[in-house]
Design a protein around this motif. Sequence first.
Motif, PDB file in Angstrom:
ATOM      1  N   ASP A 201       0.816  -1.218   0.000  1.00 51.69           N
ATOM      2  CA  ASP A 201       0.000   0.000   0.000  1.00 51.69           C
ATOM      3  C   ASP A 201       0.846   1.264   0.000  1.00 51.69           C
ATOM      4  O   ASP A 201       0.324   2.370   0.117  1.00 51.69           O
ATOM      5  N   GLY A 202       2.181   1.104  -0.118  1.00 52.50           N
ATOM      6  CA  GLY A 202       3.073   2.253  -0.165  1.00 52.50           C
ATOM      7  C   GLY A 202       3.568   2.704   1.189  1.00 52.50           C
ATOM      8  O   GLY A 202       4.322   3.678   1.272  1.00 52.50           O
ATOM      9  N   ARG A 203       3.180   2.002   2.263  1.00 53.37           N
ATOM     10  CA  ARG A 203       3.634   2.342   3.611  1.00 53.37           C
ATOM     11  C   ARG A 203       4.340   1.142   4.226  1.00 53.37           C
ATOM     12  O   ARG A 203       3.872   0.004   4.097  1.00 53.37           O
ATOM     13  N   LEU A 204       5.422   1.407   4.929  1.00 51.55           N
ATOM     14  CA  LEU A 204       6.210   0.321   5.508  1.00 51.55           C
ATOM     15  C   LEU A 204       5.586  -0.223   6.788  1.00 51.55           C
ATOM     16  O   LEU A 204       5.296   0.527   7.728  1.00 51.55           O
ATOM     17  N   ASP A 205       5.395  -1.526   6.798  1.00 50.15           N
ATOM     18  CA  ASP A 205       4.953  -2.243   7.981  1.00 50.15           C
ATOM     19  C   ASP A 205       6.186  -2.777   8.719  1.00 50.15           C
ATOM     20  O   ASP A 205       7.316  -2.558   8.279  1.00 50.15           O
ATOM     21  N   LEU A 206       5.985  -3.489   9.811  1.00 52.03           N
ATOM     22  CA  LEU A 206       7.107  -3.910  10.648  1.00 52.03           C
ATOM     23  C   LEU A 206       6.901  -5.339  11.130  1.00 52.03           C
ATOM     24  O   LEU A 206       5.828  -5.681  11.647  1.00 52.03           O
ATOM     25  N   PHE A 207       7.951  -6.149  10.971  1.00 55.05           N
ATOM     26  CA  PHE A 207       7.925  -7.532  11.458  1.00 55.05           C
ATOM     27  C   PHE A 207       9.016  -7.701  12.513  1.00 55.05           C
ATOM     28  O   PHE A 207      10.149  -7.256  12.315  1.00 55.05           O
ATOM     29  N   LEU A 496      17.530   3.543  -4.516  1.00 53.42           N
ATOM     30  CA  LEU A 496      16.186   3.596  -5.067  1.00 53.42           C
ATOM     31  C   LEU A 496      15.270   4.451  -4.183  1.00 53.42           C
ATOM     32  O   LEU A 496      15.263   4.301  -2.957  1.00 53.42           O
ATOM     33  N   ILE A 497      14.511   5.315  -4.820  1.00 48.89           N
ATOM     34  CA  ILE A 497      13.610   6.231  -4.119  1.00 48.89           C
ATOM     35  C   ILE A 497      12.192   5.989  -4.611  1.00 48.89           C
ATOM     36  O   ILE A 497      11.859   6.266  -5.767  1.00 48.89           O
ATOM     37  N   GLY A 498      11.355   5.462  -3.745  1.00 42.57           N
ATOM     38  CA  GLY A 498       9.982   5.170  -4.119  1.00 42.57           C
ATOM     39  C   GLY A 498       9.109   6.406  -4.139  1.00 42.57           C
ATOM     40  O   GLY A 498       9.333   7.363  -3.404  1.00 42.57           O
ATOM     41  N   VAL A 499       8.106   6.393  -5.003  1.00 42.35           N
ATOM     42  CA  VAL A 499       7.100   7.463  -5.065  1.00 42.35           C
ATOM     43  C   VAL A 499       5.723   6.863  -4.759  1.00 42.35           C
ATOM     44  O   VAL A 499       5.120   7.164  -3.741  1.00 42.35           O
ATOM     45  N   LYS A 500       5.237   6.017  -5.638  1.00 40.08           N
ATOM     46  CA  LYS A 500       4.031   5.256  -5.322  1.00 40.08           C
ATOM     47  C   LYS A 500       4.364   4.143  -4.345  1.00 40.08           C
ATOM     48  O   LYS A 500       3.543   3.756  -3.520  1.00 40.08           O
TER      49      LYS A 500
END
Length: 593
Positions: A201-207, A496-500
């Motif tokens: 979804d474009g947002r970092l989750d955490l494990f 690498l730089i994400g946008v979406k």
Amino acid sequence: MPRGSRFLLWVGIAAVLSLAVSAVRVPAITDSKRTGPNSKVPDIGYHLTDVTTKAGLKFRNYFGGETSKKYILETTGSGVAFFDYDADGWPDIFLLNGSRLDGFLPRQDATNHLFHNNRDGTFSDVTKKAGLVLEGWGQGVCIGDIDNDGYEDLFLTYWGQNVLYHNNGNGTFTDVSQKSGVAGKSRRWGTGCAFLDFDRDGRLDLFVTNYIVFDPKTAPDPGANPYCVFLGISVNCGPRGSKGEAPILYHNNGDGTFADVSERSGVSRANERYGLGVLIGDFDNDGWPDIYIANDTTPSVLFHNNQDGTFTDIALIAGCAMDENGREQAGMGVTAGDYNCDGLLDIFKTNFSDEPPNLYRNLGRNQFTDDTFFAGTAVNRKWVGWGCGFFDPDDDGWLDIFYGNGHVYPELDRAALDITFKEPRAVLRNLRNGKFEDASALAGSAVTEPSLSRGIAFGDFDNDGDVDLIINNMNGPPSLLRTDRANGNHWIKLRLIGVKSNRSGIGARVRCTTGNHSQIDEVRSGGSYLSQNDLRLHFGLGSATRVDTLEIDWPSGSVDVLKDVPSDRILSVQEGSYPSLRNEILPRKRTKQ
């Protein structure tokens, strides 16, 4: 649609560089001892040199007793990170610290430390200025930009409560552990960690992995039961006989908070395991991140991403839960890399003594085979392995392996055995035919000198085009190992730089092709043993002076392709910023390979 099977619109690099890619030729830090006709360089084409003191890394890890250890808590050691916290293009270093059962003497500096890269081969301690002074039983570290503001945030695991630091973008950090909901409600033994975008979804989750339920008030003493004896010696107990802890998956809500989705996602089912190293990777090439856990004395776990917010443990049927004879092993560190260049991520895992490190070759279709003995990676069987990584120190385009060792029982040094507490590190050279050879002695004394290695991170701290290492040694100073390469091989490095996609680019895969040789790698958080590598991807190119194609598959589903790229430079690539390249969002349907 599987990666690498799309019709792509090729573009010339001249047009790309003028509009979308910043190509930076970073001058290598010069050192008269590193080059010249009189340099003594081994025939493997490089040498690993310990430059810790010269670099100014004044740090000492404290972790339990030095001559004896009463509890298992004193044995695990701490992780380390290459961490460009100020986004200046030069990797900084973060070192976690541990604690002592009986506290510390005056003037003992037992806090974590952040060292800023001065760009001249030295580092400056900026811990206090950054607001990162913290003591405790520090375990693991991972980074990721949780709010997509362009600055990497910092997550730390502890025996106690975990800590999340928000990067303020001005050289300082704010502790948002409680506010964000990731500190935990009670004392737990957090170990490995990694940011990932499991739902894309474009947002970092955490494990986060957890080890065992531990309380020194109720823990048995050395020699108290069969799990507290090693080769006839009374030692600290466990982990067998202890209750395992389930891992945790946090979903990023997009408002600075995280929700615990461990039950809903299915990861909490791994509740009888002793989790240590965690590895994120797309192991079946379906475009979705999977999760691999190296468990101590229990079968490893491979959580396959079901693409609907849930995971299924397929390690047993996939062939990467145990060794080739179906025996459980004591897994510690874990790393991924395509060592045979077939387009599939393979797994290397370190284990306890008398259990050689596993090399799981990826066969595709969610199947692995244990190639440990066939590939020659079982040459050192007595050592206890920890941090590890695939890396290409000679830039020949084929991944070698480095791993650190060190036992957990200092009592061994008082016994008449052929096993010692401190142990050498290891370098395994890729022979390009699916096999490796032990090249440790050729890599230098920084490898063969016995130590107590724990966390290891890989990154090019001096931006000279080869991969260096930082090692957090238990109860000692760290080891910054500089790779001094003597051949004329070429390389390329990508930021690498994400946008979406998430701004950190975590989960993005790159295919680097030169002639008929193709390599892959992914941007990942966490890995090794409780540590964090440089987020930049590095590819050795051998004699090739240009890269034919760089194909970037982003977590969003978009694809960028660069063609005819000059070598020996660092590229900063932003997702979808190529006007001449049609970036289509392609559906990634589940594929049966």
